[in-house]
Design a protein around this motif. Structure first.
Motif, PDB file in Angstrom:
ATOM      1  N   ARG A 194      13.928  14.601 -13.735  1.00 56.96           N
ATOM      2  CA  ARG A 194      13.352  13.363 -14.257  1.00 56.96           C
ATOM      3  C   ARG A 194      14.270  12.172 -13.985  1.00 56.96           C
ATOM      4  NH1 ARG A 194       9.124  13.473 -17.859  1.00 56.96           N
ATOM      5  NH2 ARG A 194       8.276  15.541 -18.269  1.00 56.96           N
ATOM      6  N   LEU A 195      15.569  12.387 -14.157  1.00 62.00           N
ATOM      7  CA  LEU A 195      16.525  11.311 -13.913  1.00 62.00           C
ATOM      8  C   LEU A 195      16.520  10.868 -12.448  1.00 62.00           C
ATOM      9  CD1 LEU A 195      19.590  12.431 -16.080  1.00 62.00           C
ATOM     10  CD2 LEU A 195      18.022  10.509 -16.505  1.00 62.00           C
ATOM     11  N   ALA A 196      16.173  11.774 -11.552  1.00 62.24           N
ATOM     12  CA  ALA A 196      16.111  11.430 -10.130  1.00 62.24           C
ATOM     13  C   ALA A 196      14.830  10.677  -9.784  1.00 62.24           C
ATOM     14  CB  ALA A 196      16.206  12.696  -9.288  1.00 62.24           C
ATOM     15  N   ILE A 197      13.744  10.975 -10.499  1.00 62.24           N
ATOM     16  CA  ILE A 197      12.448  10.376 -10.184  1.00 62.24           C
ATOM     17  C   ILE A 197      12.267   9.007 -10.819  1.00 62.24           C
ATOM     18  CG2 ILE A 197       9.947  10.654 -10.484  1.00 62.24           C
ATOM     19  CD1 ILE A 197      10.389  13.682 -10.307  1.00 62.24           C
ATOM     20  N   VAL A 198      12.717   8.838 -12.054  1.00 60.19           N
ATOM     21  CA  VAL A 198      12.460   7.613 -12.811  1.00 60.19           C
ATOM     22  C   VAL A 198      12.974   6.354 -12.109  1.00 60.19           C
ATOM     23  CG1 VAL A 198      13.023   6.373 -14.937  1.00 60.19           C
ATOM     24  CG2 VAL A 198      12.220   8.736 -15.043  1.00 60.19           C
ATOM     25  N   PRO A 199      14.204   6.333 -11.559  1.00 63.42           N
ATOM     26  CA  PRO A 199      14.647   5.108 -10.866  1.00 63.42           C
ATOM     27  C   PRO A 199      13.747   4.712  -9.700  1.00 63.42           C
ATOM     28  CG  PRO A 199      16.506   6.533 -11.317  1.00 63.42           C
ATOM     29  CD  PRO A 199      15.287   7.340 -11.635  1.00 63.42           C
ATOM     30  N   SER A 201       0.834  -1.208   0.000  1.00 69.67           N
ATOM     31  CA  SER A 201       0.000   0.000   0.000  1.00 69.67           C
ATOM     32  C   SER A 201       0.869   1.258   0.000  1.00 69.67           C
ATOM     33  CB  SER A 201      -0.948  -0.003   1.204  1.00 69.67           C
ATOM     34  OG  SER A 201      -0.214  -0.104   2.419  1.00 69.67           O
ATOM     35  N   GLY A 202       1.955   1.241   0.795  1.00 72.64           N
ATOM     36  CA  GLY A 202       2.854   2.378   0.806  1.00 72.64           C
ATOM     37  C   GLY A 202       3.609   2.530  -0.499  1.00 72.64           C
ATOM     38  N   VAL A 203       4.014   1.397  -1.084  1.00 79.58           N
ATOM     39  CA  VAL A 203       4.727   1.439  -2.366  1.00 79.58           C
ATOM     40  C   VAL A 203       3.808   1.967  -3.461  1.00 79.58           C
ATOM     41  CG1 VAL A 203       5.836   0.026  -4.139  1.00 79.58           C
ATOM     42  CG2 VAL A 203       6.316  -0.403  -1.725  1.00 79.58           C
ATOM     43  N   ALA A 204       2.542   1.543  -3.447  1.00 81.67           N
ATOM     44  CA  ALA A 204       1.586   2.030  -4.442  1.00 81.67           C
ATOM     45  C   ALA A 204       1.356   3.534  -4.283  1.00 81.67           C
ATOM     46  CB  ALA A 204       0.266   1.274  -4.315  1.00 81.67           C
ATOM     47  N   THR A 205       1.315   4.001  -3.043  1.00 78.16           N
ATOM     48  CA  THR A 205       1.187   5.437  -2.799  1.00 78.16           C
ATOM     49  C   THR A 205       2.382   6.193  -3.357  1.00 78.16           C
ATOM     50  OG1 THR A 205      -0.084   5.024  -0.773  1.00 78.16           O
ATOM     51  CG2 THR A 205       0.913   7.200  -1.022  1.00 78.16           C
ATOM     52  N   ASP A 206       3.581   5.669  -3.080  1.00 80.57           N
ATOM     53  CA  ASP A 206       4.798   6.305  -3.590  1.00 80.57           C
ATOM     54  C   ASP A 206       4.820   6.318  -5.115  1.00 80.57           C
ATOM     55  OD1 ASP A 206       5.631   6.711  -1.009  1.00 80.57           O
ATOM     56  OD2 ASP A 206       6.967   4.977  -0.962  1.00 80.57           O
ATOM     57  N   LEU A 207       4.300   5.261  -5.717  1.00 80.98           N
ATOM     58  CA  LEU A 207       4.252   5.200  -7.176  1.00 80.98           C
ATOM     59  C   LEU A 207       3.337   6.289  -7.728  1.00 80.98           C
ATOM     60  CD1 LEU A 207       4.994   3.743  -9.819  1.00 80.98           C
ATOM     61  CD2 LEU A 207       3.076   2.196  -9.407  1.00 80.98           C
ATOM     62  N   GLY A 208       2.162   6.453  -7.131  1.00 79.79           N
ATOM     63  CA  GLY A 208       1.248   7.495  -7.580  1.00 79.79           C
ATOM     64  C   GLY A 208       1.825   8.884  -7.392  1.00 79.79           C
ATOM     65  N   LEU A 254       4.576   9.463 -10.016  1.00 82.21           N
ATOM     66  CA  LEU A 254       4.036   9.744 -11.350  1.00 82.21           C
ATOM     67  C   LEU A 254       3.559  11.184 -11.456  1.00 82.21           C
ATOM     68  CD1 LEU A 254       2.058   6.438 -12.013  1.00 82.21           C
ATOM     69  CD2 LEU A 254       4.093   7.230 -13.236  1.00 82.21           C
ATOM     70  N   ALA A 255       2.904  11.673 -10.401  1.00 79.05           N
ATOM     71  CA  ALA A 255       2.449  13.064 -10.404  1.00 79.05           C
ATOM     72  C   ALA A 255       3.636  14.027 -10.445  1.00 79.05           C
ATOM     73  CB  ALA A 255       1.601  13.330  -9.168  1.00 79.05           C
ATOM     74  N   MET A 256       4.687  13.691  -9.686  1.00 76.63           N
ATOM     75  CA  MET A 256       5.883  14.547  -9.693  1.00 76.63           C
ATOM     76  C   MET A 256       6.546  14.534 -11.070  1.00 76.63           C
ATOM     77  SD  MET A 256       7.515  13.539  -5.971  1.00 76.63           S
ATOM     78  CE  MET A 256       9.011  14.477  -6.298  1.00 76.63           C
ATOM     79  N   LEU A 257       6.537  13.368 -11.707  1.00 80.39           N
ATOM     80  CA  LEU A 257       7.158  13.258 -13.025  1.00 80.39           C
ATOM     81  C   LEU A 257       6.441  14.144 -14.039  1.00 80.39           C
ATOM     82  CD1 LEU A 257       9.410  11.707 -14.541  1.00 80.39           C
ATOM     83  CD2 LEU A 257       7.673  10.014 -15.168  1.00 80.39           C
ATOM     84  N   LEU A 258       5.122  14.222 -13.925  1.00 82.20           N
ATOM     85  CA  LEU A 258       4.354  15.077 -14.833  1.00 82.20           C
ATOM     86  C   LEU A 258       4.607  16.561 -14.563  1.00 82.20           C
ATOM     87  CD1 LEU A 258       0.913  13.215 -14.859  1.00 82.20           C
ATOM     88  CD2 LEU A 258       2.637  13.248 -16.676  1.00 82.20           C
ATOM     89  N   GLY A 259       4.991  16.872 -13.322  1.00 81.49           N
ATOM     90  CA  GLY A 259       5.137  18.277 -12.949  1.00 81.49           C
ATOM     91  C   GLY A 259       6.517  18.851 -13.149  1.00 81.49           C
TER      92      GLY A 259
END
Length: 228
Positions: free
Chosen positions: A176-181, A154-161, A164-169
């Motif tokens: 982006r290189l810091a977020i993608v890994p 549940s925590g991992v799924a939250t972090d994933l969401g 993804l929002a941070m990646l769009l922003g």
């Protein structure tokens, strides 16, 4: 993979560790649920079920779920004590030894279930499985600096969401290189937990309690090279 800690680790080693341990956690969790209708890795659900049964005065069922939660906490406590002792003794392979302890417990539980002439108590079996999941989650959390959490879907799924929002922003390539890994790590954790869950059900249908022994094999393969 089981020597370097925290920021010394590469994204690739975290990814490999997460995939193996999440696979084991998903398999053990699903096999245990199929056999006894209790989750060994889902503490959010177990705490919720404890509250539900307390609310309707089903104290025996509430105690069962609470016992499983307590065993998970005890597993995390045990792993942390082992790791602290290992660090004081300057054992670089303490994380491998901790995962071997988990593997041995899984094998013992699997053999006990498979060889018992009478059905074993479900709370006892799943409580012991939850103990192994607490050991695993504490070990992976500590060695990775909290990046790898193999049972906390549940925590991992939250972090994933959130990721993804941070990646769009973000607009810069460095951000982006810091977020993608991190997104890859979260996605791999969820996928391998689910894959382990599928194989856990199939394995228990075919092998019964021996399936818990089978899920100890990846832990042994991962850890044995560090034992010397």
């Amino acid at each position: 993979m089981l020597i370097q800690e925290g920021d010394k680790r590469t994204p690739a080693t975290d990814l490999m560790l997460a995939s193996i341990l999440a696979f084991v956690a998903g398999g053990v969790n699903s096999a245990g649920f199929l056999a006894y209708h209790y989750f060994s890795a889902n503490m959010t659900g177990n705490v919720s079920m404890t509250s539900d049964h307390l609310a309707v005065s089903q104290l025996d069922l509430a105690l069962g779920f609470l016992t499983i939660v307590a065993m998970f906490i005890f597993g995390a406590f045990t792993a942390s004590i082992l790791i602290e002792i290992g660090k004081r003794q300057r054992r670089s392979n303490i994380y491998a030894l901790t995962l071997i302890v988990e593997a041995v417990l899984l094998i013992l539980v699997g053999l006990a279930v498979a060889l018992s002439a009478q059905p074993l108590n479900g709370v006892l079996v799943v409580g012991l499985l939850s103990l192994t999941m607490g050991i695993q989650n504490a070990a992976s959390t500590r060695i990775s600096g909290s990046r790898v959490r193999t049972t906390h879907v549940s925590g991992v799924a939250t972090d994933l969401g959130v990721g993804l929002a941070m990646l769009l922003g973000v607009s810069s390539g460095a951000d982006r290189l810091a977020i993608v890994p991190r997104l890859k790590l979260h996605l791999v954790t969820i996928v391998f937990f689910a894959l382990g869950g599928v194989l856990g059900v199939i394995g228990h249908q075919l092998l019964g309690g021996v399936s818990f022994c089978v899920f100890a094999i990846p832990l042994i393969i991962l850890s044995v090279r560090y034992l010397r």
